[in-house]
Scaffold this motif. Structure first.
Motif, PDB file in Angstrom:
ATOM      1  N   PHE A 183       0.721  -1.110   0.062  1.00 44.54           N
ATOM      2  CA  PHE A 183      -0.002  -0.060   0.043  1.00 44.54           C
ATOM      3  C   PHE A 183       0.841   1.170  -0.003  1.00 44.54           C
ATOM      4  O   PHE A 183       0.743   1.958  -0.614  1.00 44.54           O
ATOM      5  CB  PHE A 183      -0.937  -0.042   1.244  1.00 44.54           C
ATOM      6  N   GLU A 184       1.844   1.288   0.885  1.00 48.74           N
ATOM      7  CA  GLU A 184       2.807   2.351   0.734  1.00 48.74           C
ATOM      8  C   GLU A 184       3.335   2.618  -0.342  1.00 48.74           C
ATOM      9  O   GLU A 184       3.749   3.885  -0.720  1.00 48.74           O
ATOM     10  CB  GLU A 184       3.729   2.264   2.145  1.00 48.74           C
ATOM     11  N   THR A 185       3.858   1.719  -0.936  1.00 48.57           N
ATOM     12  CA  THR A 185       4.511   1.953  -2.341  1.00 48.57           C
ATOM     13  C   THR A 185       3.594   2.390  -3.506  1.00 48.57           C
ATOM     14  O   THR A 185       3.966   3.482  -4.115  1.00 48.57           O
ATOM     15  CB  THR A 185       5.260   0.567  -2.860  1.00 48.57           C
ATOM     16  N   ALA A 186       2.559   1.903  -3.473  1.00 50.50           N
ATOM     17  CA  ALA A 186       1.328   2.304  -4.572  1.00 50.50           C
ATOM     18  C   ALA A 186       0.718   3.684  -4.213  1.00 50.50           C
ATOM     19  O   ALA A 186       0.629   4.511  -5.234  1.00 50.50           O
ATOM     20  CB  ALA A 186       0.506   1.245  -4.533  1.00 50.50           C
ATOM     21  N   ILE A 187       0.650   3.915  -3.226  1.00 51.34           N
ATOM     22  CA  ILE A 187       0.056   5.141  -2.691  1.00 51.34           C
ATOM     23  C   ILE A 187       0.789   6.590  -3.218  1.00 51.34           C
ATOM     24  O   ILE A 187       0.307   7.621  -3.433  1.00 51.34           O
ATOM     25  CB  ILE A 187      -0.478   5.229  -1.261  1.00 51.34           C
ATOM     26  N   LYS A 188       2.071   6.169  -3.156  1.00 53.15           N
ATOM     27  CA  LYS A 188       3.007   7.277  -3.639  1.00 53.15           C
ATOM     28  C   LYS A 188       2.648   7.834  -5.203  1.00 53.15           C
ATOM     29  O   LYS A 188       3.135   8.864  -5.669  1.00 53.15           O
ATOM     30  CB  LYS A 188       4.224   7.050  -3.418  1.00 53.15           C
ATOM     31  N   LYS A 189       1.888   6.985  -5.787  1.00 48.68           N
ATOM     32  CA  LYS A 189       1.715   7.445  -7.021  1.00 48.68           C
ATOM     33  C   LYS A 189       0.549   8.417  -7.214  1.00 48.68           C
ATOM     34  O   LYS A 189       0.416   9.131  -8.379  1.00 48.68           O
ATOM     35  CB  LYS A 189       1.186   6.403  -8.043  1.00 48.68           C
TER      36      LYS A 189
END
Length: 325
Positions: A183-189
């Motif tokens: 989640f943390e990786t993807a939410i940065k988009k």
């Protein structure tokens, strides 16, 4: 009584003793044969629909393979409660143990005892950091699940700015840590969404509810919550309901328990990331049988997940979890 008679009785007694010892050995051999056709499932916690659904897949597959089964689960998702169950299984020496370790380090010692006793160990759902103990691991692609949660939440929110929170269970739980990481990786988009980080709930719904309430107080712009498992999801829904923020704050939960599905259909939860626990249980048995029979065993297997919203819930009923087999 003559010496000859004493000698004769002594020889008879010795013969009887030898016969008894031989009989005992045969019983032991028979017992070993019996226990060799047994499997034990040790879920992460008792009475949870995810693990019940896994148990259903486990029971069906083990029965088809000709194995007797036993299921023993701790009352809470807790290493000190699960550890004595693991060590207790040693006495019966089943052919294999399928286990969802409640801590990726603390369960290593007890699970190694199983392996050292010649019992095949298969991890289902969660796993140890030490990869040398289990013959195989079957789990959802949890990091991908976290990514799906972020993408689904971003789609629900649209271009509206706001803060988002992750509710995790316990540090050291391999599955939920991977979901939080994804989640943390993807939410940065999504630049319109401010990531507040994760908070731990000890896998207790009431803690999840109180942490949602506290976060809302500190961050009035809270627009989304990702709950990494069933208990945190149910607790987060309660927290939003109590705060009068149902629907205003988008809640994405992991898992698809009957209560979560009910909340989805009622609009309390906006999306669920559902796993396939019955398949995890089934594949766990298949890997265990292969290990027992000395065949090649696929070490790591990741099962599919699906994002479910109210609009497509009926089309994804097969992913809803069970309360009983």
């Amino acid at each position: 009584m003559s010496k000859r008679t004493v000698r004769t009785l002594g020889l008879a007694a010795a013969a009887l003793l030898l016969t008894a010892c031989g009989s005992s050995g045969q019983i032991g051999d028979s017992g070993s044969t019996s226990t060799a056709k047994k499997m034990v499932l040790i879920p992460g916690v008792a009475a949870e629909p995810f693990y019940i659904s896994m148990e259903c897949g486990f029971r069906e597959a083990a029965k088809s393979a000709g194995y007797e089964v036993d299921v023993q689960a701790p009352a809470k998702f807790d290493a000190p409660l699960q550890t004595p169950i693991v060590t207790g299984v040693l006495a019966n020496k089943p052919a294999a143990v399928l286990i969802a370790p409640t801590d990726d380090k603390a369960l290593a010692g007890p699970m190694k005892q199983l392996k050292d006793a010649g019992i095949k160990v298969v991890e289902v759902d969660t796993k140890l950091q030490d990869t040398s103990i289990a013959s195989a691991t079957i789990s959802s692609n949890n990091e991908q699940g976290g990514e799906k949660a972020a993408e689904t939440l971003a789609k629900l929110v649209g271009d509206k700015p706001g803060s988002v929170l992750v509710l995790n269970t316990k540090a050291g739980t391999s599955t939920t840590d991977a979901r939080a990481k994804g989640f943390e990786t993807a939410i940065k988009k999504y630049p319109n969404l401010k990531y507040l980080g994760q908070q731990y709930t000890d896998n207790e719904p009431d803690q999840a509810a109180s942490k949602v309430t506290a976060t809302l107080s500190a961050n009035p712009d809270l627009i989304g919550v990702f709950a990494t498992n069933l208990n945190t999801g149910e607790g987060a829904a309660t927290g939003l309901r109590n705060a009068g923020k149902t629907g205003a704050v988008n809640l994405v939960g992991f898992d698809a328990s009957p209560k979560q599905v009910q909340d989805l259909q009622a609009g309390v939860v906006q999306a669920l990331i559902a796993q396939d626990p019955a398949t995890i249980g089934k594949l766990g048995v298949e890997r265990a049988v292969a290990a027992i029979e000395g065949k090649e065993v696929k070490r790591d297997t990741e099962t599919d997940l699906v994002a479910i919203t109210k609009a497509d819930a009926s089309a994804n009923e097969k992913y809803f979890y069970k309360q009983a087999c």
